[in-house]
Design a protein around this motif. Structure first.
Motif, PDB file in Angstrom:
ATOM      1  N   THR A 371       0.821  -1.210   0.000  1.00 36.13           N
ATOM      2  CA  THR A 371       0.000   0.000   0.000  1.00 36.13           C
ATOM      3  C   THR A 371       0.857   1.263   0.000  1.00 36.13           C
ATOM      4  OG1 THR A 371      -1.609  -1.209   1.293  1.00 36.13           O
ATOM      5  CG2 THR A 371      -1.884   1.160   1.214  1.00 36.13           C
ATOM      6  N   LYS A 404      -5.762  -2.284   1.643  1.00 30.77           N
ATOM      7  CA  LYS A 404      -6.284  -1.903   0.337  1.00 30.77           C
ATOM      8  C   LYS A 404      -7.312  -0.781   0.495  1.00 30.77           C
ATOM      9  CE  LYS A 404      -7.603  -2.932  -4.013  1.00 30.77           C
ATOM     10  NZ  LYS A 404      -6.789  -3.106  -5.162  1.00 30.77           N
ATOM     11  N   TYR A 407      -5.761   2.397   1.156  1.00 31.39           N
ATOM     12  CA  TYR A 407      -5.167   2.958  -0.042  1.00 31.39           C
ATOM     13  C   TYR A 407      -6.233   3.707  -0.851  1.00 31.39           C
ATOM     14  CZ  TYR A 407      -3.686   3.031  -4.852  1.00 31.39           C
ATOM     15  OH  TYR A 407      -3.412   3.426  -6.121  1.00 31.39           O
TER      16      TYR A 407
END
Ligand code: AMP
Length: 411
Positions: A371, A404, A407
Motif C-alpha cells: 500500500t 487496500k 489505499y
C-alpha cells in the motif's frame, strides 16, 4: 502555476534540438556521433542556464539524461590550453558505480587527448589516483569520502575549480555524506558555479543550497513522474518459500533481455545468486552487493553493461543512479524497506523512453508495504496472472487486506 524559469523551459522544449542550445560545432558533431539526436527535457532546460553562468538546482531522476545535462556545458567551458591542468570541474556522486558512470559519460563526449578525467573512489589504490592527479586533470569525479582524503593529503588541488556538481544530492545526504560535502564546498573557491541534481528536494537539500549556492535557478523535471510512465508494474502474493520457484517461472515466461533481481539483504542476495548459479539454467547470472570488493563490483558492472551477465541479483546498491539501458525487467524478489527505494529500483528500467516492466513479490504479511508503494507512485500495481498458479499451490493468497481500503481512501 509554472514559475518563470519553467515557462522559459517550456518554450525551449518546443524547439528541441541541440543546435538551439548554443553548443560548439565540435560538440554537435560528438553528440551526433554518439547518437544523441535531440536533447532530453532536462538537457534543454539545464544546458543554456549553465552556459549562462547560473547556479542550477535540477530536480531530476536518473534515466532522464541528467548527466549529459551538466557534462555537456562543462565540457564546453573547460579551459584546454593549460599543459598540466589543475581540476576545473569536480563532480561529487554518492556511490562508486555512479562516479564511474559519470566519468564514462564525460569521456564519451570528449577527446581523451584533450580532456583528462579522473575518478576518485575508495576501494582502489590511492597511489594510482595520486599519480593521475599529478599528471593533470580537467575533470574530477569522486565520492565525498575519497575526495576529502585527497584534499587532506594535499593531492587534490581545487584552486582552479570553476564547477562543482552535486549529483544525486538527496542520496548523498541519505547516506550521511553531508559533513563531507560541506567540508569540500568550504574548501572550493567562492567564485565558482555550483550545480545540484537531485530526485527530491527535501529541506536539508534546500538548506545546503541556500548556504553554498548563489541565487540558483530551480527547475523541476520530475513532476508527475514518480515512476516512469513507460514502466508496467505488477505484483503477486508469494509466500517466502515459494519465491524461488515463482522466480523461475516468471523468468521462463518473460525471457528478459536483461534483468535486475533485487533482494533486501546482502546475505539474501548472495544466497539467491548461488542458488541460481548452481541450478545451471542461469549461467549468465551475476551478483552485486556491498560485501564485494571494489574490483569484483567494477567487473560485475562491466559484465552487466556489456550484456555478458543477463540476470543481476543485487541489493539496493544498484537501486539508484545506475544506468543500463537494456534492463527490460526489474524483479523485486524482496520488497524494499522504503517505498522511495521502490521508485529507484523500478527506475532502472524504462530508461530514455524504452519499455520496461517490473514485478514485485509481496508476502502475505506485506500488505501495508504494498500500500505504501502504491501511495508513493499514486497508482495500483496490477495483479500478475501467475497469481493463479500460486493460489493453486497454496490456496488463495492475498497481501491486500484492510490496507487496500486505506489505499483507496488515500487516493
Ligand atoms: P542519465 O539520466 O544521465 O543516467 O542518462 C540516461 C541514459 O540516457 C544514458 O545511457 C545516456 O547515455 C542516455 N542519454 C542521455 N542523453 C541522451 C540524449 N539526448 N539522447 C539519447 N540518449 C541520451
Amino acid at each position: 502555476m509554472p514559475n518563470k524559469v519553467e515557462k522559459q523551459i517550456e518554450k525551449r522544449k518546443q524547439k528541441l534540438s541541440f543546435e538551439h542550445l548554443g553548443l560548439s560545432d565540435e560538440m554537435l558533431d560528438t553528440l551526433e556521433h554518439i547518437g544523441y539526436e535531440k536533447p532530453s527535457p532536462v538537457q534543454a532546460g539545464v544546458i543554456p542556464l549553465v552556459l549562462d553562468d547560473f547556479d542550477v538546482i535540477g530536480q531530476a531522476r536518473t534515466g532522464t539524461g541528467k548527466t549529459a545535462a551538466f557534462a555537456i556545458p562543462i565540457l564546453e567551458m573547460l579551459d584546454l590550453e593549460v599543459k598540466k591542468p589543475k581540476p576545473q570541474a569536480l563532480i561529487l556522486a554518492p556511490t562508486r558505480e555512479l562516479a564511474v558512470q559519470v566519468e564514462n559519460e564525460f569521456k564519451r563526449m570528449s577527446n581523451p587527448e584533450q580532456v583528462k578525467c579522473c575518478c576518485l573512489y575508495g576501494g582502489r589504490p590511492i597511489k594510482t589516483q595520486i599519480n593521475q592527479l599529478e599528471r593533470g586533470c580537467h575533470v574530477v569525479v569522486g565520492t565525498p569520502g575519497r575526495v576529502i582524503d585527497h584534499l587532506n593529503r594535499g593531492t587534490l588541488n581545487v584552486d582552479q575549480l570553476w564547477f562543482v556538481v552535486l549529483d544525486e544530492a538527496d542520496r548523498m545526504l541519505d547516506i550521511g555524506f553531508r559533513p563531507d560535502i560541506e567540508k569540500i564546498l568550504r574548501r572550493c573557491p567562492k567564485e565558482r558555479q555550483t550545480l545540484l541534481l537531485s530526485a527530491t528536494l527535501p529541506y536539508a537539500i534546500l538548506q545546503l543550497a541556500k548556504r553554498y549556492m548563489y541565487r540558483p535557478k530551480v527547475i523541476n523535471f520530475s513532476k508527475n513522474s514518480v515512476a516512469a510512465e513507460t514502466i508496467e508494474q505488477f505484483y503477486m502474493t508469494v509466500p517466502e518459500d515459494l519465491k524461488y520457484d515463482i522466480l523461475n517461472r516468471l523468468l521462463e515466461r518473460e525471457q528478459p533481455e536483461q534483468s535486475i533481481i533485487f533482494c533486501r539483504t546482502k546475505l539474501g542476495t548472495e544466497r539467491l545468486y548461488r542458488k541460481m548459479f548452481k541450478a545451471g539454467v542461469f549461467s549468465d547470472v551475476g551478483t552485486l552487493h556491498g560485501d564485494m570488493n571494489q574490483g569484483a563490483r567494477d567487473r560485475m558492472m562491466r559484465d552487466f553493461r556489456s550484456g555478458k551477465v543477463r540476470y543481476l541479483v543485487a541489493t539496493d546498491v544498484v537501486g539508484r543512479g545506475i544506468d543500463i539501458t537494456n534492463v527490460s525487467h526489474i524483479i523485486n524478489f524482496d520488497l524494499p524497506g522504503l517505498s522511495d527505494d521502490y521508485v529507484h529500483r523500478v527506475g532502472r528500467t524504462g530508461r530514455m523512453g524504452k519499455q520496461g516492466v517490473a514485478f514485485s513479490f509481496v508476502t502475505p504479511q506485506q500488505g501495508v508495504e504494498l500500500t505504501k508503494i502504491e501511495r508513493k507512485i499514486n497508482s495500483e500495481l496490477q495483479l500478475d496472472p501467475l497469481q493463479e498458479e500460486i493460489d493453486e499451490i497454496r490456496g488463495p493468497l492475498s497481501s491486500r487486506g484492510k490496507s487496500k481500503k486505506r489505499y483507496r481512501r488515500a487516493l
